[in-house]
Design an enzyme around this catalytic site. Sequence first.
Site, short mmCIF file in Angstrom:
data_model
loop_
_atom_site.label_atom_id
_atom_site.label_comp_id
_atom_site.label_asym_id
_atom_site.label_seq_id
_atom_site.Cartn_x
_atom_site.Cartn_y
_atom_site.Cartn_z
N CYS A 32 23.64 1.85 0.41
CA CYS A 32 23.35 3.09 1.13
C CYS A 32 22.92 4.17 0.14
O CYS A 32 22.67 5.30 0.53
CB CYS A 32 24.56 3.54 1.93
N CYS A 68 26.31 5.15 -4.06
CA CYS A 68 26.80 4.99 -5.44
C CYS A 68 26.01 5.91 -6.37
O CYS A 68 26.59 6.61 -7.21
CB CYS A 68 26.64 3.54 -5.89
N CYS A 100 33.51 2.55 -2.62
CA CYS A 100 32.45 2.68 -1.62
C CYS A 100 32.35 4.13 -1.20
O CYS A 100 32.77 4.47 -0.12
CB CYS A 100 32.74 1.75 -0.44
N CYS A 134 51.61 7.16 -5.73
CA CYS A 134 51.18 8.21 -4.81
C CYS A 134 52.16 9.39 -4.80
O CYS A 134 53.38 9.19 -4.81
CB CYS A 134 51.10 7.62 -3.40
N CYS A 169 54.03 10.57 4.50
CA CYS A 169 53.30 9.38 4.08
C CYS A 169 52.37 8.94 5.21
O CYS A 169 52.71 9.02 6.39
CB CYS A 169 54.32 8.28 3.75
N CYS A 200 43.89 6.13 2.48
CA CYS A 200 43.16 5.24 1.59
C CYS A 200 42.72 4.04 2.43
O CYS A 200 43.55 3.43 3.11
CB CYS A 200 44.06 4.77 0.44
FE1 FSX Z 1 27.74 0.09 -1.10
FE2 FSX Z 1 26.55 1.99 -2.84
FE3 FSX Z 1 29.40 1.76 -0.25
FE4 FSX Z 1 27.30 2.94 -0.21
O1 FSX Z 1 24.88 2.51 -2.85
S1 FSX Z 1 29.53 0.63 -2.24
S2 FSX Z 1 27.64 1.04 1.00
S3 FSX Z 1 29.19 4.02 -0.11
O2 FSX Z 1 27.16 3.46 -1.93
O3 FSX Z 1 26.33 0.22 -2.35
FE1 SF4 Z 2 50.81 7.31 -0.33
FE2 SF4 Z 2 49.60 5.78 1.43
FE3 SF4 Z 2 51.63 4.81 -0.02
FE4 SF4 Z 2 52.09 6.58 1.88
S1 SF4 Z 2 51.26 4.49 2.16
S2 SF4 Z 2 52.93 6.62 -0.17
S3 SF4 Z 2 50.27 7.90 1.75
S4 SF4 Z 2 49.64 5.46 -0.75
FE1 SF4 Z 3 38.80 4.23 -2.15
FE2 SF4 Z 3 41.42 4.46 -1.61
FE3 SF4 Z 3 40.40 5.64 -3.78
FE4 SF4 Z 3 39.83 6.57 -1.36
S1 SF4 Z 3 41.85 6.54 -2.32
S2 SF4 Z 3 38.37 6.26 -3.02
S3 SF4 Z 3 39.70 4.69 -0.14
S4 SF4 Z 3 40.50 3.43 -3.37
#
Ligand code: FSX
Ligand code: SF4
Ligand code: SF4
Length: 318
Positions: free
Chosen positions: A64, A67, A205, A245, A266, A299
Amino acid sequence: MKDDHMLPETQQKKAGVTRRCFLKTVAGAAAGIGVSQMVNPTLVKALEKGLKRHPVLWIQGQACTGCSVSLLNSVDPSIADVLLKVISLQYHPTIMAGEGKTALENLFGIAREYKGKFSLVVEGAIPTAAEGKYCGVGEYAHKEYTMVDLVKEVAPMAGSCLAVGTCAAYGGIPAANGNVTGATGCRDFFAANGIKTPIVNIPGCPPHPDWIVLSIVHLLEKGIPELDDEGRPMLFFGENIHDNCPRLKMYEADQLSQTLSDPKGCRINLGCKGPSTYADCYKRKWNSGLNWCVDNAVCIGCVEPGFPDQSSPFYEPA
Ligand code: FSX
Ligand code: SF4
Ligand code: SF4
């Protein structure tokens, strides 16, 4: 043409990005996250002596472009300056001025001239179905090139490959359930095609810009960083998000957020995949250190090989 491949100090000065400025950025980014090995005396000395004249070719498949956008928008001095004027970035479909035949001629010219010495950055997955026809990348020497052709031809010539983003590393979103294009990441593609070039996976991503920049610096100055079982630098992906965390105490005390707008608690019941995710987002944070996913959402495990299927639905507990 040859001079364009090099990036001596004079060119850096001309470009307006001094080595001091670059060093400050690298040291600042590394110090901010407590990565002492990135600013150890050996590395600083190596950078002071001058970066290696090391061409980087950046190619894009099923992506997309997030990156590149993540990388280009987020560091001061801008990462565009770092990549274009400090690191010798010779090919990047989104930001280069060249196009068509000229661009691919340059790419192959650099690959041949610096065989075994340049780094190949792959962004996006590689669609292998229909003989690669889902992703054409250009024409060279009277031949239409698909992403499959390009990777097959250029990757074996590279000294190293950086798979930037979860798509490039493991297939990511293009390889999610219903993958009609045969999308695959570099790791599997290289294995299937006997390509031996070492890969550094920088998933996410998109990935955090620091992960990309500091991995490149590490590669240029100290070689391949220590990698985990998924081929990711331990430096950035060696720690579990949940175990570190800031909300862990709330998890242990069973103080759980009821809604995303709940500022405390949490996020486990809202779908947080921190327990199965390894990255340093909890301390590095995003948006120039302003916030990170768990502050406002959850996350979603975007750096893991099974993303996105493994962490879907994102907002439901695992
Ligand atoms: Fe993939 Fe890169 Fe996700 Fe996008 O270009 S890692 S779809 S946010 O950003 O390739
Ligand atoms: Fe943090 Fe998510 Fe773990 Fe809760 S589940 S302590 S918000 S990482
Ligand atoms: Fe990816 Fe989790 Fe980091 Fe957010 S917190 S950028 S979802 S690894």
